[in-house]
Each structure stands twice: as C-alpha cells, then as structure tokens.
Design an enzyme around this catalytic site. Structure first.
Site, short mmCIF file in Angstrom:
data_model
loop_
_atom_site.label_atom_id
_atom_site.label_comp_id
_atom_site.label_asym_id
_atom_site.label_seq_id
_atom_site.Cartn_x
_atom_site.Cartn_y
_atom_site.Cartn_z
CE LYS A 182 1.60 2.29 4.36
NZ LYS A 182 1.78 0.97 3.75
CB SER B 56 -0.89 0.01 1.24
OG SER B 56 -1.90 -0.97 1.13
CE LYS C 39 -5.36 -0.68 2.22
NZ LYS C 39 -4.09 -1.38 2.46
#
Lengths: 294, 294
Positions: free
Chosen positions: A238, A95, A170
């Site tokens: 993150k 990701s 995502k």
C-alpha cells in the site's frame, strides 16, 4: 478539550487508549461497533456516526487505511466537512498519499476547517507503548495546538514542513526500508547459494558502510526464517503504491520502488501478504530455487 | 620473513608502505616502474619481474584491478605458479570474482602453492591509515599464518570461510551499499520534487528503521552536491559486474544489483565515473529533470 477519534483498527485502538490514559476526554467512532464498545469500556464516549464526533470535538484524529477512506470521512456526505464547527482541526494520522492530503486540506480550508497530516512509524507494538514516531505537515500554529495530544501517543513528534510533507517523509522512509530489505535479501541469497555462511557474511559486513537498522533488525529474522510481523507485506505494498502515485503526480520515476512493490505483490500471490516484510527474501529464494539458512 | 608485494596502485602503495613501517622486509613489483622506485626509496627491495618476487618470498600479496589480472599474475607464463617454491602462500587482496578466486586457488594447489582471498573495504584513506577491513577466505592454518602480516595494514581481519568466501562477503557488502545508495537517491528526489525539504526529511527518518551508515555518510554529500570520492562509480560498476557474474555462475538472479549497475553505467556515459558513488542521485535528477538541494 474533547478529542474526536475516528478509525479504531490495529493502530487506532491502542492510540485511542493512550489518549484516555493520559487524561484526555475522547469521543470515538468506528465503522464496526465492537471496537467502539471496547473504547467506551475504557472510558471513551461512544458515537454512532462521524457526524456525532465532528459536532462534539474541535480536534479530530483520523486513523484510517488509505487516501480514499480519509477523503470519504473528511469530505463525504455526513462527514467532518459537513458537521465540524468552523475553526476545527483535523489531524489525519493515517499513511496516505501526500497529494491526497493536500487536496483534502484544501477542500476543508474552504469550509474554515484546518488540517495536519501526521502519519506515524513504529507499528502496533509502539502504538501500544505510546512510543510512535510522528512526522507532521501543516501550519506551525496548528502543529503547536496538536502537539500535547500527539505526545500522548508518541515518543517523537517532528514537524517536517507544510501539509502533505508528513506523508512525504513517511513515503521516503518506506522507500528506503523496502529497497534496503530487498538489497539485503539479494546479498544474503547470493552469499549463501555461492557457498558462504550467510551468518558470517552478515557479521563481516554489519560494521561497515553496508550496516543499517534494517540489517540489524531483519538479517536475523531472514536467517532464522522468522516471518512474524512487525510490518506486513500487504501494508508495505500500500505504501509503495502511494509512493508511486506521488511519483507519477509530481514527475519522479521510482524504478526500484516499483520493482520491490512487484516483488511484494508476487509474495502476496503466494499468500505471504500477512508476513513481515523481511519475508521478501523468499521472493529471492524462489528466483534462485534455493533456501537461505544459517 | 620476506614478503612479496605485486600491484602498487592507489591501494597497493599505501598498503606496502604500512608493511615496511611495521618492520616487514618487502620485495615488490609493479607493471609500471615509478611505483616500484617509490617503494624502494621507502625501504623495499625492487624486483624487475613477477618471477623475481615469487622466487624470493614465501608469502606473496597481490593487489590488482580484477580477476583477469590476478589470474595472469598467478597462473600466466612467468607467474607465481611457475616460480614460487612449493609451500608458498598467495594472499590475494584484490576484489575479484569469488568463482575466479576458487579457480585460481585450485590451479595453484596442484602446484603445491596455497592461497587465501582477502579483499578489503575502506578505500584509499583507510589504506593510508592502515585501518582497512579484511574479509578473508581460505584454510584456518593459512589464515593464521597471514594474520600478523594482514594486521599491519588493517584494523579488522575476519576469516569468513573457505577460499572465495572473502570475495563473496565483499560482493554482499557492495550490493547492499549500491542498492542502498539508490534507495536513498530515489527517496530524496521524490521528497524534494514533491515539495518537502529533503534535509528535514533526512532528519525525520534517520533515527528509525530507514537509518543506515550509507544514509549518515551519503545524504549530506547528496544534499551538498559533494561528489569527491570516497569510492568511485567506476569501481562500483566493476564490483557489481563481479556480483552479477557470480550470480550467473551460481544461479542467483540479482535484479536490483543489475538495475543499479546500469544506472551507474549511465552516469559513466555522462562522465561521472570518477565521482563518488553517492553521485548516483544525479541519475535520478536526470530522470526527474529536477535538481535536489537542501
């Protein structure tokens, strides 16, 4: 066809094992050696370097922490770009920032190497079960080529669009989940401290417009003070950082994502970084100087 | 038993009609006369004042805009408190501040008048169908007494707790819905301007942890630029204002509710106050100087 696999962390190891279980031949590398040995014991070929993986496999999967690590493995000295044969396909399942994914793809394309971005959702439990959800971006032909390999690790594999779009989906997912957890925390803290039973409030609103998968999964955890991850606050920080970088890069202000990232940052300061993201309610408890319980 | 009904607005009128349809005898009052005449034509007794309703009925329903209107009708000169017989029951179905509901109840109790707060969700369409969801707070015996009457207007009637708790549940609902709409707007605006197809992103994430009733109901409206309410921004501003007042009154900071209220306030300034709350995406479109479409 031999598949390369680079990055054997909490997610990478079970994903690699599922490739082996489904009969694929895998050559793997990881910066620290024990994970490589573990995969070798499970039937993989152990590689001593990224170069060795890149030279041996035409389809290479990476599962790494974030954009800089993927850039280093793909484009750094001794990396995939230096050693993979023209026509190879990199499937980055990390990701990362969608803008970084596009940039890396552009650089690899100049060396005749193709790339898909294919981040996953579902976390460690679904990585182990082989039931991840993959959101992929890239050319249709490259997607079709990678599909049987991805299916060995996932219950759902969807091509969302072109390179970078997998990571955009995502990030959209992570924004909605993070902000929705904060909304639920705000609502339950108010309800409880204002004198209502938060469990009855949850029961009263779950069936209406306020209902969500986050509410079903996380309200019981919040009310039972269960913080076992699930998905860790440190990882959500993150992802929200990548969302905000992407917003800055494309001109989309994200005021709520930024607020929730800072709430999670405050929890990290209080040593809750490894807790499930539903522990966000503790940020509100601290604000309100009040403990929410059933 | 004759039922009193005060407040024949967009919600009150169809609710009153459903009481009549289910065979209840109703005496009604409204500040402006045409709505009273309309109910009289439908079979209700028209009253010329609050006092007349309060003298004639032992169970009185109020459906008013906000806390000050309910306080005035319940406690003001010539109001319910002055004219209702001891033992009467006020069922306030307005969406008001829970602290105001408790305060009004306390004052009425001193005059031997009982009270439930019983706000609804579902909006005008469900008021017409008689399928509202009622979240009630008050004593169990009072709730049991009002239940058959409430069921003539609602598909679901739940006692959440004591007086005020009905409105607390309603505010929790409105916080989650508002913030979730903002989260979805933020995610779709980022996805679209960063170059992905927002429809495909919606399809990719709706089945996972990001999925919600808000997403199912509002993402298609956002992508089709459909702003027909549904639930109006002006009303959501009112509810968020009550949430923030309650937070201030009980010591619960609500940073996201306050942010989203100000976003809705900005839309009101741009004349979107009567649009569906999903028009919140236009706040983000203005921030990003970009129009999100399928």
């Amino acid at each position: 066809m031999k598949i390369g696999f680079i990055g054997l962390g909490i997610m990478g190891k079970p994903m690699c094992k599922n490739l082996l279980k489904s009969g694929h031949e895998v050559i793997c590398f990881n910066r620290s050696r024990p994970a490589v040995d573990e995969m070798a014991a499970a039937g993989a070929t152990a590689a001593a370097s990224i170069a060795e993986v890149a030279s041996a496999a035409r389809l290479i999967i990476t599962m790494l922490p974030n954009s800089p690590e993927v850039a280093a493995v793909a484009l750094g000295e001794g990396g995939i770009g230096d050693h993979a044969a023209p026509g190879s396909l990199l499937v980055d399942m990390s990701s990362i920032s969608p803008l970084a994914a596009r940039d890396i793809c552009h650089n690899l394309n100049e060396r005749q190497i193709r790339m898909l971005d294919a981040p996953v959702s579902g976390g460690e439990p679904k990585a182990i079960e082989g039931t991840l959800s993959v959101m992929a971006g890239g050319d249709q032909a490259d997607f079709d080529e990678a599909l049987p390999v991805l299916k060995a690790m996932a219950a759902s594999v969807v091509r969302v669009g072109n390179i970078g779009d997998g990571n955009i989906a995502k990030l959209a997912n992570q924004i909605v989940v993070a902000v929705n957890i904060a909304a639920l925390s705000e609502a339950l803290t108010l309800a409880a401290k204002a004198g209502a039973d938060p469990e009855l409030v949850f029961q009263a609103i779950r069936g209406g417009l306020a209902g969500s998968t986050v509410m079903e999964a996380k309200a019981p955890m919040m009310l039972n003070r269960d913080i076992k991850p699930g998905f860790k606050i440190n990882l959500h920080i993150k992802d929200l950082g990548n969302a905000i970088d992407t917003g800055h890069g494309t001109g989309v202000p994200l005021p709520l994502s930024a607020s929730v990232m800072e709430m999670m940052q405050a929890l990290k300061v209080d040593d809750w970084g490894e807790a499930d993201h539903s522990a966000l309610i503790r940020y509100y408890e601290k604000l309100a100087n009040y403990e929410v319980k059933k």
